[in-house]
Write a protein that holds these residues in place. Structure first.
Motif, PDB file in Angstrom:
ATOM      1  N   UNK A 185     -21.185 -31.944   6.951  1.00  0.00           N
ATOM      2  CA  UNK A 185     -21.499 -32.910   5.895  1.00  0.00           C
ATOM      3  C   UNK A 185     -22.463 -32.337   4.866  1.00  0.00           C
ATOM      4  N   UNK A 186     -22.249 -32.729   3.619  1.00  0.00           N
ATOM      5  CA  UNK A 186     -23.202 -32.498   2.537  1.00  0.00           C
ATOM      6  C   UNK A 186     -24.170 -33.676   2.562  1.00  0.00           C
ATOM      7  N   UNK A 187     -25.433 -33.410   2.922  1.00  0.00           N
ATOM      8  CA  UNK A 187     -26.393 -34.490   3.129  1.00  0.00           C
ATOM      9  C   UNK A 187     -27.530 -34.394   2.119  1.00  0.00           C
ATOM     10  N   UNK A 188     -27.911 -35.542   1.578  1.00  0.00           N
ATOM     11  CA  UNK A 188     -29.015 -35.633   0.628  1.00  0.00           C
ATOM     12  C   UNK A 188     -30.290 -35.997   1.385  1.00  0.00           C
ATOM     13  N   UNK A 189     -31.381 -36.137   0.660  1.00  0.00           N
ATOM     14  CA  UNK A 189     -32.683 -36.367   1.293  1.00  0.00           C
ATOM     15  C   UNK A 189     -32.827 -37.763   1.887  1.00  0.00           C
ATOM     16  N   UNK A 190     -31.877 -38.649   1.641  1.00  0.00           N
ATOM     17  CA  UNK A 190     -31.949 -39.999   2.216  1.00  0.00           C
ATOM     18  C   UNK A 190     -31.053 -40.152   3.436  1.00  0.00           C
ATOM     19  N   UNK A 191     -30.494 -39.048   3.951  1.00  0.00           N
ATOM     20  CA  UNK A 191     -29.566 -39.093   5.080  1.00  0.00           C
ATOM     21  C   UNK A 191     -30.259 -38.686   6.380  1.00  0.00           C
ATOM     22  N   UNK A 192     -29.618 -39.005   7.492  1.00  0.00           N
ATOM     23  CA  UNK A 192     -30.108 -38.635   8.810  1.00  0.00           C
ATOM     24  C   UNK A 192     -29.341 -37.409   9.291  1.00  0.00           C
ATOM     25  N   UNK A 193     -29.974 -36.236   9.358  1.00  0.00           N
ATOM     26  CA  UNK A 193     -29.253 -35.024   9.765  1.00  0.00           C
ATOM     27  C   UNK A 193     -28.903 -34.992  11.243  1.00  0.00           C
ATOM     28  N   UNK A 194     -29.527 -35.851  12.059  1.00  0.00           N
ATOM     29  CA  UNK A 194     -29.297 -35.821  13.497  1.00  0.00           C
ATOM     30  C   UNK A 194     -27.888 -36.268  13.875  1.00  0.00           C
ATOM     31  N   UNK A 195     -27.225 -37.037  13.020  1.00  0.00           N
ATOM     32  CA  UNK A 195     -25.887 -37.528  13.350  1.00  0.00           C
ATOM     33  C   UNK A 195     -24.801 -36.545  12.918  1.00  0.00           C
ATOM     34  N   UNK A 196     -25.202 -35.433  12.293  1.00  0.00           N
ATOM     35  CA  UNK A 196     -24.256 -34.438  11.791  1.00  0.00           C
ATOM     36  C   UNK A 196     -24.407 -33.153  12.591  1.00  0.00           C
ATOM     37  N   UNK A 197     -23.286 -32.542  12.942  1.00  0.00           N
ATOM     38  CA  UNK A 197     -23.314 -31.302  13.715  1.00  0.00           C
ATOM     39  C   UNK A 197     -23.678 -30.101  12.846  1.00  0.00           C
ATOM     40  N   UNK A 198     -23.080 -30.024  11.655  1.00  0.00           N
ATOM     41  CA  UNK A 198     -23.352 -28.914  10.748  1.00  0.00           C
ATOM     42  C   UNK A 198     -23.748 -29.482   9.383  1.00  0.00           C
ATOM     43  N   UNK A 199     -25.032 -29.755   9.179  1.00  0.00           N
ATOM     44  CA  UNK A 199     -25.457 -30.314   7.891  1.00  0.00           C
ATOM     45  C   UNK A 199     -25.578 -29.248   6.812  1.00  0.00           C
TER      46      UNK A 199
END
Length: 268
Positions: A185-199
């Motif tokens: 996932x492409x994640x921004x600063x308002x996202x939770x990286x823990x739910x993504x395997x490869x952020x």
């Protein structure tokens, strides 16, 4: 290569995050600093995440597995659909239908209905229906094509989900986690990286940012497919040269590079 990639990422505005007041504290390791009340994402972390994602997607595509692109944001839907189609992978760019992964049999039934309508509407028997029924069938076809057109090639569950903004696509991410499907996932600063395997830390609101990341990931998938084709061709030629191409001799099955549903969850 990293310097060139870093320059491209900066020009695309990948390093711009959300306002500091909207941040998720779990994104702290990926943030370089703050400017004008806006968080600045560390481009080095973006490059690291992008390279890891490219390597993984290349391995997955070499095993002929499916990779589902998910991006329903208005500013990125077109780019996501275009890049997914370019690398021959299914995509969701309009609306995520609940149960796409967890209730896959029903989705396949709806896809069969879509194919049935596409065969019926141009046929001569369609003129035998009343005008009201014709209008209803056309309306049903348009709706199904909009919602299911991108996943009509999804003949089996995907090995991986490529998500743009997991906060908006939380239903897709939750279904993938339930089914044990790896998420990139492409994640921004308002996202939770823990739910993504490869952020991949980066701006998920910018059109240029989404286009750049989606394009790079699609290139990795195409590279994996090309490598798999070369390997298959070389194996075939070697078999013919040594006489192993004889149909009477069973051919050993190639073991996939990435085990199905058993990819270790990398840490951020």
């Amino acid at each position: 290569m990293s310097n060139v990639l870093a320059q491209e990422l900066i020009e695309a505005g990948v390093h711009f995050g959300h306002r500091a007041s909207r941040w998720n504290p779990k994104m702290r390791p990926y943030i370089h600093g703050r400017k004008n009340l806006i968080h600045i994402i560390d481009v080095r972390e973006t490059i690291r995440g992008l390279l890891r994602a490219r390597k993984y997607l290349k391995q997955v595509s070499q095993t002929n597995s499916l990779i589902l692109f998910v991006g329903t944001k208005r500013q990125g839907a077109e780019a996501v659909a275009r890049e997914a189609a370019r690398c021959g992978m299914p995509y969701v760019s309009d609306r995520w239908l609940g149960g796409t992964l967890t209730n896959f049999r029903t989705i396949r039934n709806r896809l069969a209905r879509l194919e049935e309508l596409e065969a019926l509407i141009p046929s001569e028997s369609f003129t035998h229906y009343s005008k009201k029924m014709q209008s209803s069938l056309r309306r049903e076809h348009r709706k199904m094509l909009r919602n299911l057109g991108g996943i009509r090639t999804l003949s089996r569950l995907p090995e991986c989900l490529v998500v743009f903004d997991p906060k908006k696509e939380k239903n897709a991410v939750n279904e993938a986690r339930k089914m044990g499907i790896t998420t990139v996932a492409l994640i921004d600063t308002d996202c939770d990286p823990d739910v993504i395997d490869l952020p991949i830390p980066g701006n998920d609101d910018s059109i240029r940012s989404i286009e750049l990341v989606a394009g790079r990931l699609a290139d990795a998938i195409l590279e994996g497919k090309a490598d798999a084709a070369v390997t298959a061709q070389t194996s075939g030629e070697g078999g013919e040269a040594t006489g192993e191409g004889d149909a009477s001799k069973p051919k050993p099955r190639a073991r996939p590079m990435v085990a199905k549903r058993s990819v270790p969850k990398p840490t951020a």
